[in-house]
Design a protein around this motif. Sequence first.
Motif, PDB file in Angstrom:
ATOM      1  N   ASP A  42       0.830  -1.208   0.000  1.00  0.00           N
ATOM      2  CA  ASP A  42       0.000   0.000   0.000  1.00  0.00           C
ATOM      3  C   ASP A  42       0.863   1.257   0.000  1.00  0.00           C
ATOM      4  O   ASP A  42       0.662   2.177   0.798  1.00  0.00           O
ATOM      5  N   LEU A  43       1.841   1.264  -0.918  1.00  0.00           N
ATOM      6  CA  LEU A  43       2.759   2.382  -1.035  1.00  0.00           C
ATOM      7  C   LEU A  43       2.922   2.775  -2.499  1.00  0.00           C
ATOM      8  O   LEU A  43       2.659   1.974  -3.394  1.00  0.00           O
ATOM      9  N   SER A  44       3.408   3.979  -2.706  1.00  0.00           N
ATOM     10  CA  SER A  44       3.653   4.448  -4.065  1.00  0.00           C
ATOM     11  C   SER A  44       4.971   3.885  -4.572  1.00  0.00           C
ATOM     12  O   SER A  44       5.821   3.418  -3.799  1.00  0.00           O
ATOM     13  N   ALA A  45       5.155   3.957  -5.892  1.00  0.00           N
ATOM     14  CA  ALA A  45       6.399   3.485  -6.484  1.00  0.00           C
ATOM     15  C   ALA A  45       7.591   4.269  -5.940  1.00  0.00           C
ATOM     16  O   ALA A  45       8.645   3.706  -5.638  1.00  0.00           O
ATOM     17  N   GLY A  46       7.425   5.576  -5.785  1.00  0.00           N
ATOM     18  CA  GLY A  46       8.512   6.391  -5.268  1.00  0.00           C
ATOM     19  C   GLY A  46       8.927   5.981  -3.874  1.00  0.00           C
ATOM     20  O   GLY A  46      10.126   5.956  -3.553  1.00  0.00           O
ATOM     21  N   ALA A  47       7.950   5.644  -3.031  1.00  0.00           N
ATOM     22  CA  ALA A  47       8.253   5.247  -1.661  1.00  0.00           C
ATOM     23  C   ALA A  47       9.034   3.941  -1.633  1.00  0.00           C
ATOM     24  O   ALA A  47       9.967   3.774  -0.844  1.00  0.00           O
ATOM     25  N   VAL A  48       8.667   2.999  -2.502  1.00  0.00           N
ATOM     26  CA  VAL A  48       9.328   1.692  -2.506  1.00  0.00           C
ATOM     27  C   VAL A  48      10.720   1.781  -3.133  1.00  0.00           C
ATOM     28  O   VAL A  48      11.699   1.255  -2.592  1.00  0.00           O
ATOM     29  N   TYR A  49      10.811   2.471  -4.259  1.00  0.00           N
ATOM     30  CA  TYR A  49      12.097   2.538  -4.955  1.00  0.00           C
ATOM     31  C   TYR A  49      13.121   3.392  -4.210  1.00  0.00           C
ATOM     32  O   TYR A  49      14.311   3.352  -4.523  1.00  0.00           O
ATOM     33  N   ARG A  50      12.680   4.117  -3.223  1.00  0.00           N
ATOM     34  CA  ARG A  50      13.621   4.838  -2.359  1.00  0.00           C
ATOM     35  C   ARG A  50      14.478   3.851  -1.571  1.00  0.00           C
ATOM     36  O   ARG A  50      15.616   4.158  -1.214  1.00  0.00           O
ATOM     37  N   TYR A  51      13.919   2.679  -1.315  1.00  0.00           N
ATOM     38  CA  TYR A  51      14.604   1.684  -0.489  1.00  0.00           C
ATOM     39  C   TYR A  51      15.200   0.539  -1.315  1.00  0.00           C
ATOM     40  O   TYR A  51      16.264   0.012  -0.968  1.00  0.00           O
ATOM     41  N   PHE A  52      14.497   0.130  -2.357  1.00  0.00           N
ATOM     42  CA  PHE A  52      14.901  -1.049  -3.112  1.00  0.00           C
ATOM     43  C   PHE A  52      14.784  -0.786  -4.609  1.00  0.00           C
ATOM     44  O   PHE A  52      13.809  -0.199  -5.065  1.00  0.00           O
ATOM     45  N   SER A  53      15.763  -1.266  -5.359  1.00  0.00           N
ATOM     46  CA  SER A  53      15.790  -1.013  -6.798  1.00  0.00           C
ATOM     47  C   SER A  53      14.874  -1.949  -7.581  1.00  0.00           C
ATOM     48  O   SER A  53      14.523  -1.667  -8.724  1.00  0.00           O
ATOM     49  N   GLY A  54      14.491  -3.074  -6.975  1.00  0.00           N
ATOM     50  CA  GLY A  54      13.633  -4.016  -7.674  1.00  0.00           C
ATOM     51  C   GLY A  54      13.496  -5.323  -6.916  1.00  0.00           C
ATOM     52  O   GLY A  54      13.903  -5.431  -5.752  1.00  0.00           O
ATOM     53  N   LYS A  55      12.922  -6.319  -7.579  1.00  0.00           N
ATOM     54  CA  LYS A  55      12.638  -7.598  -6.918  1.00  0.00           C
ATOM     55  C   LYS A  55      13.907  -8.299  -6.433  1.00  0.00           C
ATOM     56  O   LYS A  55      13.914  -8.916  -5.365  1.00  0.00           O
ATOM     57  N   GLU A  56      14.976  -8.243  -7.218  1.00  0.00           N
ATOM     58  CA  GLU A  56      16.217  -8.924  -6.852  1.00  0.00           C
ATOM     59  C   GLU A  56      16.732  -8.411  -5.513  1.00  0.00           C
ATOM     60  O   GLU A  56      17.146  -9.196  -4.650  1.00  0.00           O
ATOM     61  N   GLU A  57      16.710  -7.098  -5.358  1.00  0.00           N
ATOM     62  CA  GLU A  57      17.203  -6.516  -4.106  1.00  0.00           C
ATOM     63  C   GLU A  57      16.264  -6.834  -2.946  1.00  0.00           C
ATOM     64  O   GLU A  57      16.712  -7.048  -1.818  1.00  0.00           O
ATOM     65  N   LEU A  58      14.972  -6.883  -3.233  1.00  0.00           N
ATOM     66  CA  LEU A  58      14.003  -7.221  -2.190  1.00  0.00           C
ATOM     67  C   LEU A  58      14.219  -8.637  -1.666  1.00  0.00           C
ATOM     68  O   LEU A  58      14.282  -8.849  -0.448  1.00  0.00           O
ATOM     69  N   ILE A  59      14.329  -9.590  -2.556  1.00  0.00           N
ATOM     70  CA  ILE A  59      14.467 -10.974  -2.103  1.00  0.00           C
ATOM     71  C   ILE A  59      15.808 -11.177  -1.415  1.00  0.00           C
ATOM     72  O   ILE A  59      15.918 -11.927  -0.434  1.00  0.00           O
ATOM     73  N   GLY A  60      16.846 -10.460  -1.877  1.00  0.00           N
ATOM     74  CA  GLY A  60      18.134 -10.543  -1.208  1.00  0.00           C
ATOM     75  C   GLY A  60      18.061 -10.030   0.217  1.00  0.00           C
ATOM     76  O   GLY A  60      18.640 -10.628   1.140  1.00  0.00           O
ATOM     77  N   ALA A  61      17.340  -8.929   0.429  1.00  0.00           N
ATOM     78  CA  ALA A  61      17.190  -8.364   1.775  1.00  0.00           C
ATOM     79  C   ALA A  61      16.407  -9.300   2.684  1.00  0.00           C
ATOM     80  O   ALA A  61      16.743  -9.475   3.864  1.00  0.00           O
ATOM     81  N   ILE A  62      15.360  -9.921   2.134  1.00  0.00           N
ATOM     82  CA  ILE A  62      14.549 -10.849   2.928  1.00  0.00           C
ATOM     83  C   ILE A  62      15.384 -12.047   3.358  1.00  0.00           C
ATOM     84  O   ILE A  62      15.390 -12.447   4.533  1.00  0.00           O
ATOM     85  N   VAL A  63      16.108 -12.626   2.422  1.00  0.00           N
ATOM     86  CA  VAL A  63      16.931 -13.801   2.722  1.00  0.00           C
ATOM     87  C   VAL A  63      18.024 -13.447   3.725  1.00  0.00           C
ATOM     88  O   VAL A  63      18.277 -14.183   4.689  1.00  0.00           O
ATOM     89  N   GLY A  64      18.681 -12.319   3.511  1.00  0.00           N
ATOM     90  CA  GLY A  64      19.753 -11.918   4.412  1.00  0.00           C
ATOM     91  C   GLY A  64      19.262 -11.732   5.833  1.00  0.00           C
ATOM     92  O   GLY A  64      19.935 -12.124   6.793  1.00  0.00           O
ATOM     93  N   GLU A  65      18.087 -11.162   5.987  1.00  0.00           N
ATOM     94  CA  GLU A  65      17.533 -10.945   7.318  1.00  0.00           C
ATOM     95  C   GLU A  65      17.217 -12.272   8.016  1.00  0.00           C
ATOM     96  O   GLU A  65      17.533 -12.454   9.198  1.00  0.00           O
ATOM     97  N   VAL A  66      16.609 -13.194   7.291  1.00  0.00           N
ATOM     98  CA  VAL A  66      16.264 -14.491   7.869  1.00  0.00           C
ATOM     99  C   VAL A  66      17.518 -15.223   8.341  1.00  0.00           C
ATOM    100  O   VAL A  66      17.572 -15.748   9.465  1.00  0.00           O
ATOM    101  N   LEU A  67      18.547 -15.252   7.510  1.00  0.00           N
ATOM    102  CA  LEU A  67      19.775 -15.959   7.870  1.00  0.00           C
ATOM    103  C   LEU A  67      20.455 -15.300   9.066  1.00  0.00           C
ATOM    104  O   LEU A  67      21.049 -15.988   9.907  1.00  0.00           O
ATOM    105  N   GLU A  68      20.370 -13.987   9.159  1.00  0.00           N
ATOM    106  CA  GLU A  68      20.982 -13.292  10.286  1.00  0.00           C
ATOM    107  C   GLU A  68      20.261 -13.604  11.589  1.00  0.00           C
ATOM    108  O   GLU A  68      20.893 -13.772  12.640  1.00  0.00           O
ATOM    109  N   VAL A  69      18.936 -13.706  11.545  1.00  0.00           N
ATOM    110  CA  VAL A  69      18.175 -14.085  12.748  1.00  0.00           C
ATOM    111  C   VAL A  69      18.594 -15.470  13.220  1.00  0.00           C
ATOM    112  O   VAL A  69      18.804 -15.702  14.419  1.00  0.00           O
ATOM    113  N   LEU A  70      18.728 -16.400  12.286  1.00  0.00           N
ATOM    114  CA  LEU A  70      19.140 -17.758  12.652  1.00  0.00           C
ATOM    115  C   LEU A  70      20.548 -17.756  13.240  1.00  0.00           C
ATOM    116  O   LEU A  70      20.814 -18.414  14.258  1.00  0.00           O
TER     117      LEU A  70
END
Length: 209
Positions: A42-70
Amino acid sequence: MARVSQAHLDARRRQILDGAALCFARNGFHATSMQDVLKEADLSAGAVYRYFSGKEELIGAIVGEVLEVLRETYEGAAVETPPPLPDMLIPRALRQLMEVRPGLLESGEWVFPRLMVQVWTEVLRNRELADLVQTGYDRVRAAWARVVESYKSAGLISADADADALARVMIALAQGYAAQLAVIGDLPPGTLEAGLRALMSMRDPRPAV
């Protein structure tokens, strides 16, 4: 212009990651568009692209966070006295993931197991993601090996036990359990703990050589 607080920035980043994770778990990486992520978060494109350049960067961030918690969970367990046994530690790690990612709920279902299966599938074709997963896996494996060394120091396991081999097996066990949840659905409460305790109770009947 009012300055945006770090707490606000962190909350917005979490909103984006949770939205993306729900989309990836629901439809897979390739069937999910950035437009789907925008709608889910529920965000605009500008709000999302401020943080992530696209799907590749998003999935990388998700995976990195999960592995760090473990990694953090197992690092913490390694310095406990006595160290928690696998029937306590592996369920603890899964609970930690749920606490860190409470937004990964859809119709009351925790979607992390389905997300994990999607990530492993993507790793087979995405070299950059595979490298990220390999690095994170190595850190988690090293943390688990330190837990095994703590078992040795506490006299809970044979002094000549192969710490790296046991670490790999414990990680595989957790992954397999998550895969069952993704494919089969909910299992009876306490299944993981009970199964681990049963496995730990086994004794080798063969005479010592």
